[in-house]
Design an enzyme around this catalytic site. Structure first.
Site, PDB file in Angstrom:
ATOM      1  N   CYS A  64       0.830  -1.214   0.000  1.00 20.08           N
ATOM      2  CA  CYS A  64       0.000   0.000   0.000  1.00 20.08           C
ATOM      3  C   CYS A  64       0.863   1.262   0.000  1.00 20.08           C
ATOM      4  O   CYS A  64       0.447   2.311  -0.493  1.00 20.08           O
ATOM      5  CB  CYS A  64      -0.907   0.034   1.227  1.00 20.08           C
ATOM      6  SG  CYS A  64      -1.941  -1.426   1.416  1.00 20.08           S
ATOM      7  N   ASP A 105      38.927  14.911   7.390  1.00 24.21           N
ATOM      8  CA  ASP A 105      39.276  16.325   7.312  1.00 24.21           C
ATOM      9  C   ASP A 105      40.585  16.507   8.085  1.00 24.21           C
ATOM     10  O   ASP A 105      40.749  15.936   9.161  1.00 24.21           O
ATOM     11  CB  ASP A 105      38.163  17.171   7.942  1.00 24.21           C
ATOM     12  CG  ASP A 105      38.476  18.641   7.852  1.00 24.21           C
ATOM     13  OD1 ASP A 105      38.636  19.142   6.730  1.00 24.21           O
ATOM     14  OD2 ASP A 105      38.578  19.288   8.912  1.00 24.21           O
TER      15      ASP A 105
END
Length: 819
Positions: A16, A504
């Site tokens: 559904c 980083d």
């Protein structure tokens, strides 16, 4: 654009979801729609200027469902539900609540035994909600008290539950032993004859059936009142079938002996099944307490009082009465009540419960302190900056609870199977009874009844439902105790698949602040004097490089500075000033090559040494005094001591490691060389970081991004798993899926290792749960009888069923051990 969640009615299967999503996304003005079958809700992002909520409701209605548009006063209620300790229990509670008029949305978190319900208070009352939960067989507690009070209430309820189970087990166990002896007089000839009398067995079994086994009858109430079923329904139907058949044989013996066959009685089956399942439940409750120990330890760490300064006087107040900006006094051995910044004094603070770092951390004026950590030595005063639910500890507790309550993608299959499991088992049991009754050997009814009961009892949706969430619960709690905070279960699952990590550079691989690394003396000068001259010149500078030199001079070398006069900062080049050295005033310069050239000095004789330092990624500044070059100082953002070890461990695990930095290529390569990183992304502007992550993902990589700054947030969000360093910014932590509470890069390796162990345990749990149910239900139905003459006694079925849940919990508890 507006984002809003709507309740959807009429969904009956996962298929559904797609139909409703298509109907919504095809509607003009709808930007995105996500439908959740589990919560029967839709999250819709739409433009209110183009499409209204009524239009959305019509679109959903056109494909056969109903979207509820808000009306009346909406209220959100948070409830602790004692006894709701498996996904199947959660499904039962959610199913019962959704049948109430006025319910807009429900969020059921079985791991933390919590339900959040959004409802229309003009249609539905809180008392009705509580009654429905009680009718379903659970104990609701409204979450209106503080965390500590709620924990106390929960503990009292758990202890009460264990005490009640213990008492019932003692009585039920004693009666079941007598019933078992009385049911088999041919085996136990030494027992008194009256014990074998059917009326005596009925008398002994009745309290076991209706008092000891009372909690299972909530399953019948669910079946009748809410047209749904759970494990309790299976046990209630199975044991009642055995009990009532045996009672009928006892009360109306002539009816059953009319065919000339002596009927069997099954009082022992009914009683022993109930006792064995309760015994399993008792151990499960005990062990689940252990599974959630991590969060309880965190909550238990919170101090109850604080000493604050008011009008110069020290007064003790309840922790709830502390407000932001209060001055708080902490003495040695005490726990710090709330988060804040030290205004007076210094100390060594044990932050291990938050960061996992065993060594105490030295804190001075201006240093941040975390609530609930332990002050080891000095007395200090600090100003409260965060209180209540805003403290670091409260945020950790919230994050761990959310992770424990979230669903991993692998759990969807188990949840889907569990939702259909009980009705299917009831159908199999009825089919078993019919087949055996009509086609089985004589006495067919007895065979039919025994196998009917065995099928109902052997089935265990709990083992299936607990397989994933129990492992997630233990794993996230274990991770938190080591300083690893996982935001959701999906992140823990994806971390297992990571094959590329982007680090980083600044603040992640490096310390994030410049440090003086080298002092080079020229022309016969000594290093200490070069440092003294440079630090004396920089004493009025606010540049970060100057601060690194001054910090080294003051704290490591402890040099005395010369008096500085006529100081001047020369933009982009360096500084100039006059130093009072003994009785002379000497002009000194400190800066780059351009500054040296401006004052007519030749740096060529020193270039080899200067270039060598620069090739290592360091910033070099030249010192000149009295028109002569005296030396050079190199400053760099140094690598963390564990960076190399962590990167080697990640590479050994088969993960590609990338370094991301805004530095020029030469500097980037110099840093990367020190930690043996071959993959470098240099000269990357902050707004391009997420693009670099996307490039790797386009190559089919599962990428983890590790960062600590605000400019890392987009890349952390873009990555499959974003990992924030806890020493970084709040924005980075909010954008990440996993937060490391200390800057130790080895925690990245530990996170991935923990994820792999967790997934291994989940797969083991799911395998045994699926195998157990798929293998034993057919055996209980008597499938092996025609070939091998094997039938499963319902008593053994009960023991096996209890063991299956316990084995899943025990296997998950193995995650408490260190990686």
């Amino acid at each position: 654009m507006t984002k809003k969640t709507f309740k959807i009615s009429g969904m009956h299967c996962a298929g559904c979801v797609r139909k409703i999503e298509l109907a919504l996304t095809k509607t003009t003005g709808v930007h995105a729609a996500s439908v959740n079958f589990a919560t029967e809700s839709a999250l819709v992002e739409f433009d209110e200027q183009i499409v209204s909520e009524i239009d959305l409701a019509k679109a959903v209605e056109s494909v056969g469902y109903r979207l509820d548009v808000a009306a009346g006063e909406t209220e959100t209620l948070s409830i602790k539900v004692i006894g709701m300790d498996s996904p199947h229990c959660a499904m039962i509670v959610e199913g019962a609540l959704k049948k109430l008029d006025g319910v807009k949305n429900t969020d059921v978190d079985f791991a933390n035994q919590r339900v959040k319900i959004v409802f229309d208070s003009s249609v539905l009352s809180v008392d009705t909600v509580f009654k429905v939960i009680t009718d379903a067989g659970y104990k609701p507690i409204k979450e209106e008290a503080g965390t500590e009070d709620l924990l106390d209430k929960e503990k009292i309820e758990r202890e009460k539950q264990l005490s009640d189970l213990k008492r019932k087990l003692f009585v039920g166990g004693a009666l079941s032993i007598l019933i078992f002896f009385g049911s088999f007089p041919e085996w136990f000839s030494f027992m008194p004859k009256f014990l074998s009398n059917n009326w005596m067995l009925l008398l002994l079994t009745t309290p076991v059936q209706f008092w000891v086994g009372w909690q299972f009858y909530s399953g019948l109430k669910l079946l009748v009142k809410y047209r749904t079923a759970d494990m309790n329904t299976l046990i209630a139907i199975g044991t009642l079938a055995a009990y009532f058949y045996s009672a009928a044989v006892t009360i109306f013996p002539d009816f059953f002996t009319a065919g000339g066959i002596m009927p069997e009685i099954y009082f022992d089956t009914s009683a022993i099944i109930i006792v064995l399942i309760l015994l399993g439940k008792y151990f499960e409750v005990l062990m689940k307490g252990r599974a959630s120990e991590a969060i309880k330890k965190l909550i238990g760490l919170q101090p109850k009082t604080a000493k604050i300064l008011k009008n110069g006087k020290e007064i003790e107040v309840q922790i709830a009465d502390v407000v932001v900006s209060d001055l708080v006094v902490v003495r040695p051995g005490e726990r710090i009540p709330v988060d804040g910044k030290i205004t007076e004094g210094d100390s060594e603070i044990d932050e291990s419960m938050v960061t996992g770092e065993s060594m105490p951390v030295h804190k001075t004026v201006g240093g941040a302190v975390i609530g609930s950590t332990i002050n080891k030595f000095g007395t200090f005063t600090f100003r409260a900056t965060k209180i209540g639910k805003d403290t670091v500890l409260s945020q950790i507790i919230k994050m761990v609870e959310e992770a424990q309550g979230s669903k991993a993608p692998i759990q969807r299959l188990a949840d889907l199977v569990s939702s259909y499991f009980v009705p299917v088992v009831i159908v199999i049991a009825i089919a078993t009874f019919v087949v055996w009754n009509f086609f089985g050997p004589v006495p067919a009814f007895n065979f039919a009844l025994v196998n009917f009961v065995a099928v109902l009892i052997i089935a265990c949706p709990c083992a299936l439902g607990l397989a994933t969430p129990m492992a997630i619960m233990v794993s996230s709690g274990s991770a938190a105790s080591r300083g690893i905070l996982v935001k959701d279960a999906a992140s823990l699952e994806i971390a297992n698949k990571i094959n590329a990590i982007v680090l980083d550079k600044t603040g992640t691989l490096t310390e994030g602040k410049p440090q003086l690394t080298d002092i080079v003396a020229f022309e016969g000068e000594n290093q200490r004097e070069v440092l003294r001259l440079a630090a004396s010149l920089e004493q009025r500078s606010e540049h970060s490089l100057a601060q690194a030199i001054l910090h080294h001079a003051a704290h490591k070398e402890k040099v005395e500075l010369y008096k500085l006069e006529d100081f001047k900062a020369i933009s982009g080049k360096g500084v100039r000033g006059f130093l009072q050295i003994e009785s002379q005033k000497i002009e000194a310069h400190f800066g780059n090559r351009a500054l040296a050239a401006d004052i007519g000095l030749n740096t060529a004789p020193y270039e080899d040494k200067i270039k060598k330092l620069e090739s290592e990624g360091k910033t070099v500044m030249i010192l000149a005094a009295d028109k002569k070059i005296k030396g050079a100082l190199a400053v760099a953002d140094v690598l963390k001591k564990e960076s190399k070890e962590a990167i080697l461990a990640l590479k050994k695990s088969g993960i590609d490691v990338w370094m991301l930095t805004g530095d020029n290529d030469r500097t980037a390569r110099a840093i990367a060389r020190q930690v043996e990183i071959e993959n470098i992304m240099s000269e990357v502007l902050p707004d391009k970081k997420s693009e670099k992550v996307r490039e790797l993902q386009a190559q089919g990589k599962i990428v983890a991004m590790v960062g600590d700054g605000i400019n890392d947030a987009p890349a952390l969000t873009q990555a499959n798993v974003g990992i924030a360093m806890g020493e970084g910014t709040d924005i980075a932590m909010e954008s990440a899926n996993i937060t490391l509470m200390r800057g130790d890069l080895m925690l990245i390796y530990e996170t991935i290792a923990l994820s792999k162990r967790t997934m291994r345990i989940i797969k083991q749990n799911l395998f045994w749960a699926f195998f157990y149910n798929s293998a034993f239900v057919p055996v209980a139905a008597g499938l092996l009888y025609p070939f091998f003459g094997i039938l499963l006694n319902p008593i053994f079925a009960a023991a096996a069923m209890a063991f299956s849940s316990i084995s899943v919990v025990l296997n998950s508890l193995r995650l408490k051990r260190a990686v």
